[in-house]
Scaffold this active site. Structure first.
Site, PDB file in Angstrom:
ATOM      1  N   GLU A 173       0.858  -1.188   0.000  1.00  0.00           N
ATOM      2  CA  GLU A 173       0.000   0.000   0.000  1.00  0.00           C
ATOM      3  C   GLU A 173       0.895   1.238   0.000  1.00  0.00           C
ATOM      4  OE1 GLU A 173      -3.516  -0.244   2.127  1.00  0.00           O
ATOM      5  OE2 GLU A 173      -3.928   1.898   2.096  1.00  0.00           O
ATOM      6  N   ARG A 174       0.655   2.105  -0.971  1.00  0.00           N
ATOM      7  CA  ARG A 174       1.452   3.329  -1.152  1.00  0.00           C
ATOM      8  C   ARG A 174       2.926   3.006  -1.381  1.00  0.00           C
ATOM      9  NH1 ARG A 174      -3.124   5.603  -2.454  1.00  0.00           N
ATOM     10  NH2 ARG A 174      -4.559   5.809  -0.722  1.00  0.00           N
ATOM     11  N   GLU A 297     -10.738   4.787   8.700  1.00  0.00           N
ATOM     12  CA  GLU A 297     -10.802   4.368   7.294  1.00  0.00           C
ATOM     13  C   GLU A 297     -11.293   2.930   7.145  1.00  0.00           C
ATOM     14  OE1 GLU A 297      -6.834   5.351   5.849  1.00  0.00           O
ATOM     15  OE2 GLU A 297      -7.490   7.412   5.499  1.00  0.00           O
ATOM     16  N   ARG A 330      -2.249   3.637  16.803  1.00  0.00           N
ATOM     17  CA  ARG A 330      -2.146   4.808  15.927  1.00  0.00           C
ATOM     18  C   ARG A 330      -3.216   5.862  16.269  1.00  0.00           C
ATOM     19  NH1 ARG A 330      -2.590   4.167  10.363  1.00  0.00           N
ATOM     20  NH2 ARG A 330      -0.806   5.354   9.694  1.00  0.00           N
ATOM     21  N   ARG A 342     -11.922  17.313  10.094  1.00  0.00           N
ATOM     22  CA  ARG A 342     -11.054  16.134  10.237  1.00  0.00           C
ATOM     23  C   ARG A 342      -9.771  16.465  10.992  1.00  0.00           C
ATOM     24  NH1 ARG A 342      -8.524  12.666   5.194  1.00  0.00           N
ATOM     25  NH2 ARG A 342      -6.699  11.904   6.317  1.00  0.00           N
ATOM     26  N   ASP A 371      -2.754  14.369   6.887  1.00  0.00           N
ATOM     27  CA  ASP A 371      -2.230  13.122   6.354  1.00  0.00           C
ATOM     28  C   ASP A 371      -1.009  13.302   5.463  1.00  0.00           C
ATOM     29  OD1 ASP A 371      -1.986  10.497   5.796  1.00  0.00           O
ATOM     30  OD2 ASP A 371      -3.745  10.327   4.512  1.00  0.00           O
ATOM     31  N   GLU A 393       5.080   9.602  13.771  1.00  0.00           N
ATOM     32  CA  GLU A 393       5.027   8.816  12.532  1.00  0.00           C
ATOM     33  C   GLU A 393       5.200   9.749  11.347  1.00  0.00           C
ATOM     34  OE1 GLU A 393       1.622   6.148  12.087  1.00  0.00           O
ATOM     35  OE2 GLU A 393       1.717   6.295   9.907  1.00  0.00           O
ATOM     36  N   GLU A 399       3.706   9.120  -0.875  1.00  0.00           N
ATOM     37  CA  GLU A 399       2.306   9.020  -1.311  1.00  0.00           C
ATOM     38  C   GLU A 399       1.797  10.335  -1.897  1.00  0.00           C
ATOM     39  OE1 GLU A 399      -0.378   7.812   1.795  1.00  0.00           O
ATOM     40  OE2 GLU A 399      -2.150   8.169   0.560  1.00  0.00           O
ATOM     41  N   TRP A 548     -12.711  12.877   2.072  1.00  0.00           N
ATOM     42  CA  TRP A 548     -11.749  12.401   1.078  1.00  0.00           C
ATOM     43  C   TRP A 548     -11.839  13.211  -0.208  1.00  0.00           C
ATOM     44  CZ3 TRP A 548     -12.451   6.306   1.597  1.00  0.00           C
ATOM     45  CH2 TRP A 548     -11.827   5.894   2.783  1.00  0.00           C
TER      46      TRP A 548
HETATM   47  O1  GCW Z   1      -3.004   8.467   3.879  1.00  0.00           O
HETATM   48  C1  GCW Z   1      -3.712   7.376   4.124  1.00  0.00           C
HETATM   49  C2  GCW Z   1      -3.388   6.459   3.005  1.00  0.00           C
HETATM   50  C3  GCW Z   1      -3.842   5.073   3.296  1.00  0.00           C
HETATM   51  C4  GCW Z   1      -3.222   4.649   4.629  1.00  0.00           C
HETATM   52  C5  GCW Z   1      -3.645   5.635   5.703  1.00  0.00           C
HETATM   53  C6  GCW Z   1      -3.042   5.335   7.065  1.00  0.00           C
HETATM   54  C7  GCW Z   1      -2.578   2.484   5.355  1.00  0.00           C
HETATM   55  O2  GCW Z   1      -3.982   6.946   1.834  1.00  0.00           O
HETATM   56  O3  GCW Z   1      -3.417   4.252   2.250  1.00  0.00           O
HETATM   57  O4  GCW Z   1      -3.596   3.349   4.959  1.00  0.00           O
HETATM   58  O5  GCW Z   1      -3.235   6.907   5.347  1.00  0.00           O
HETATM   59  O6  GCW Z   1      -2.070   5.975   7.416  1.00  0.00           O
HETATM   60  O7  GCW Z   1      -3.550   4.490   7.762  1.00  0.00           O
END
Ligand code: GCW
Length: 711
Positions: A173-174, A297, A330, A342, A371, A393, A399, A548
């Site tokens: 993922e990413r 998510e 997290r 958000r 994000d 983190e 990404e 989103w």
């Molecule tokens: O930014 C988002 C990403 C998701 C990611 C999420 C996260 C792992 O688009 O792909 O999922 O953050 O950090 O949990």
């Protein structure tokens, strides 16, 4: 030791990363040859063996001479070890220094009186010795003198961790550097030599923990067949001081445990996690613990049962505690069904839970409140939870910063957060001091980077992307290192020491982060990328899950643009401490790089430059493109200092970056122009295509998105 890298290379392909042991030039070479004639490392352990192997491999490559292992230290001995195992080290007067370096630090010193100087690498533990060996090799790779050498180093942060977002099917993922490094299918029987080289690279920069799997977790990784595979990786990593973590899916008791609930207060659930932890430790005795994404998510979590995040974290913390493990929970939590901004949601939910987490729980907070955008203000949770160890983190994988085709050196981004002063415990309450535990007296501390590593031969896709893995490790070890120093080191060990190369290349790296901010999201804009794959601009993204979309974040209209987070808007600003709160609340004092993050501003608002906001925005986008062109010019002038393969690779990627910077500029300005109704100011190149064209661009199979998709 595995196959390793040959001293003589046919072509440079980036595989060696910064562990590239090429012949040292004069005058350093003469000094090194005289001072380093043999190696003495007393003691037997897998970690000391790794230290021996590294020296035995590297020194002949660097010195062009054999540097054998020996039992006794004569003239020119390089002596490495701990006072417990090495009588030679015990005999030296190093107690005072060693007392200060803890169980991972080291001392490197040229022993006065020995002729030529004898070099000693001493530590309290074997892993400290290995870290010292890597530091020493870097010293040689960067051609620094041995005379007077004296290093005393210890990490400021305890858990220095890579978070892989790798799926069990091999996708990442990413991830933009191929597929997962972990070949789950062939594990545990086939141990790819890359696993060892990965561990070497991590150990060389002090990374001591990795979570192997995606935080969007698959419960299968907690079943016996996968635990056996994870244990095989842990066995490879152990000599290099790396502990393995796994991501825990909160609903695992249902999915793989046959229970009908995952309620954290249910006795059967509690018993299931305890038994699961016992089982994991039977496979991996030094298992680090769990990393958990919950109620975010679409991931399951304690909210599903009306419980809090601390209830969820404590459930797992209690299961791990008898074995010395930790849970990393997290803080990236937000809910589409909550109307609140958000940017505020994580704080609103978690800050009141300060003090409710078990001692072996850490809360992992992203650098900013949305994000991983090209620029965000620091997360207001730093400073708001003094009774909870907060991990930082950051995202090493790009990404939102051009994936693996844009050259963006991320140390300035990481440092911007680390150096931010929250003010919450008075002036000087830096995020760095929250994270390293010193501000609030936490022994547990950590920093995590979302990995950019994949199966590509050069590991990270872009030859310069390895600098971000490197910088992450170096900053997690010592957040006081400057971004320039880290870039300097990385360039030297990766490409070479010629000043005529290092200085301009370093300037290019330092410039690159500001370039990407300008051509993607200047003046505090954020989250205006294309939907789903996040490749390219998408300021027009609307519809579907509101948080989103892009329009939710930029709020552009005929009257202006930006998200009002002041007291008259969402009041996200109210979550910060003074004086930052007041600084950003006032339109006149708010730093312009955060302007549209915190304020909704009229198009004709006068900026510090004297221009209108609209003109300034346009010129920032234009400037971003020009900065990339400057990077191209810099690189082109360096062809004489870089091997053809890597030179050409970077040159081509910079051309893509320039093209995509124009794409961002043109698409965003044409779109925002529909609201501002103003012409592009002088100095901004006319867009190459129509807005219609950019709106209709569709990209299939962009890397980094598993089939199950989020915004
Ligand atoms: O930014 C988002 C990403 C998701 C990611 C999420 C996260 C792992 O688009 O792909 O999922 O953050 O950090 O949990």
């Amino acid at each position: 030791m595995n196959t390793h890298f040959p001293c003589k290379r046919i072509s440079e392909d980036g595989y060696e990363l910064w562990l590239r042991y090429v012949p040292v030039a004069q005058p350093a070479l003469a000094e090194y040859r005289a001072a380093l004639t043999h190696i003495v490392i007393d003691g037997v352990s897998a970690t000391l063996q790794a230290a021996r192997d590294e020296l035995v491999f590297a020194l002949p490559c660097l010195l062009g001479a054999s540097v054998p292992l020996a039992d006794t230290a004569g003239r020119g001995a390089l002596v490495a070890g701990t006072p417990h195992r090495s009588p030679l080290i015990a005999a030296l007067d190093l107690e005072a220094d060693l007392a200060g370096v803890g169980d991972e630090g080291y001392v490197i010193t040229a022993v006065p009186g020995a002729e030529p100087n004898r070099i000693v690498i001493a530590a309290n533990t074997d892993i400290g010795v290995l870290y010292g060996v890597f530091h020493f090799l870097r010293h040689l790779q960067t051609h620094q003198p041995l005379r007077g050498l004296r290093v005393v180093s210890a990490p400021k942060i305890r858990l220095r961790m890579l978070n892989h977002w790798d799926n069990l099917d091999g996708t990442v993922e990413r991830g933009y550097a191929g597929f997962s490094l972990w070949d789950w299918h062939k594990l545990p029987d086939y141990l790819d030599p890359r696993y060892t080289d990965y561990a070497r690279a991590n150990a060389s920069i002090g990374i001591n923990a990795v979570s192997l799997t995606n935080v969007n977790a698959n419960a299968l990784v907690l079943t016996r067949p996968y635990l056996v595979k994870a244990a095989a990786l842990a066995d490879v990593f152990r000599p290099y001081g790396i502990r393995v973590f796994l991501t825990a899916r909160f609903s695992a008791p249902i999915e793989i445990g046959g229970l009908d609930t995952a309620d954290p207060l249910d006795p059967a659930v509690i018993a299931w996690w305890r038994a699961k932890a016992d089982e994991i430790y039977a496979h991996i005795p030094d298992f680090g613990g769990f990393l958990v994404k919950a109620n975010s998510e679409g991931q399951p979590g304690p909210h599903d049962y009306g419980r809090s995040h601390s209830d969820g974290a404590n459930l797992l913390a209690d299961a791990l505690a008898p074995h010395g493990g930790v849970v990393i929970w997290r803080a990236f939590v937000y809910d589409e069904n909550v109307a609140e901004d958000r940017a505020r949601q994580a704080y609103s939910d978690l800050a009141p839970q300060d003090g409710r987490f078990r001692p072996n729980a850490l809360l992992q907070v992203k650098n900013g409140p949305i994000d991983f955008q090209p620029r965000e203000p620091y997360h207001p949770l730093f400073g708001a939870m003094p009774r909870t160890p907060l991990m930082l983190e950051v995202q090493i994988t790009q990404e939102y910063l051009g994936h693996a085709t844009h050259l963006v050196y991320l140390a300035p981004l990481f440092a911007e957060t680390l150096d931010a002063d929250t003010g919450c415990a008075g002036p000087g309450s830096l995020v760095a001091h929250v994270v390293d535990g010193s501000l609030d007296g936490h022994a547990l501390s950590g920093m995590a980077g979302v990995s950019n590593i994949g199966s590509d031969r050069n590991w990270c896709g872009h030859p310069f992307a390895a600098a971000n893995w490197y910088a992450f490790g170096r900053l997690a070890w010592d957040h006081r290192l400057s971004t320039e120093q880290i870039a300097d080191e990385w360039l030297r060990v990766t490409f070479g020491n010629d000043e005529r190369f290092v200085e301009p290349a370093k300037a290019m790296m330092i410039l690159s982060r500001e370039a990407v901010v300008n051509y993607m999201t200047p003046l505090g804009l954020h989250h205006i990328m294309a939907r789903n794959h996040h490749y390219g601009p998408g300021p027009w993204v609307a519809g579907g899950r509101r948080d989103w979309t892009s329009v939710y974040y930029h709020q552009a209209g005929p009257d202006g643009i930006g998200f009002d987070r002041t007291a008259s808007g969402s009041n996200a600003i109210g979550q910060y401490c003074s004086p930052f709160r007041e600084l950003v609340a006032d339109l006149d004092t708010c730093p312009e790089e955060y302007l549209l993050w915190f304020h909704r501003v009229a198009w004709d608002h006068t900026m510090k430059s004297g221009r209108t906001l609209w003109d300034e925005l346009c010129l920032r986008y234009q400037h971003g493109v020009e900065m990339v062109r400057e990077m191209q010019r810099t690189w082109d002038a360096l062809s004489g200092y870089v091997d053809a393969a890597r030179f050409e690779h970077v040159r081509t990627l910079l051309a893509i970056q320039e093209k995509e910077a124009r794409w961002w500029r043109d698409a965003c300005l044409l779109y925002f122009q529909t609201f501002s109704g103003r012409p592009l100011p002088k100095g901004v190149e006319p867009p190459e295509e129509s807005l219609e064209y950019y709106l209709n661009l569709t990209h299939y199979y962009v890397p980094g998105i598993p089939e199950r998709r989020f915004g």
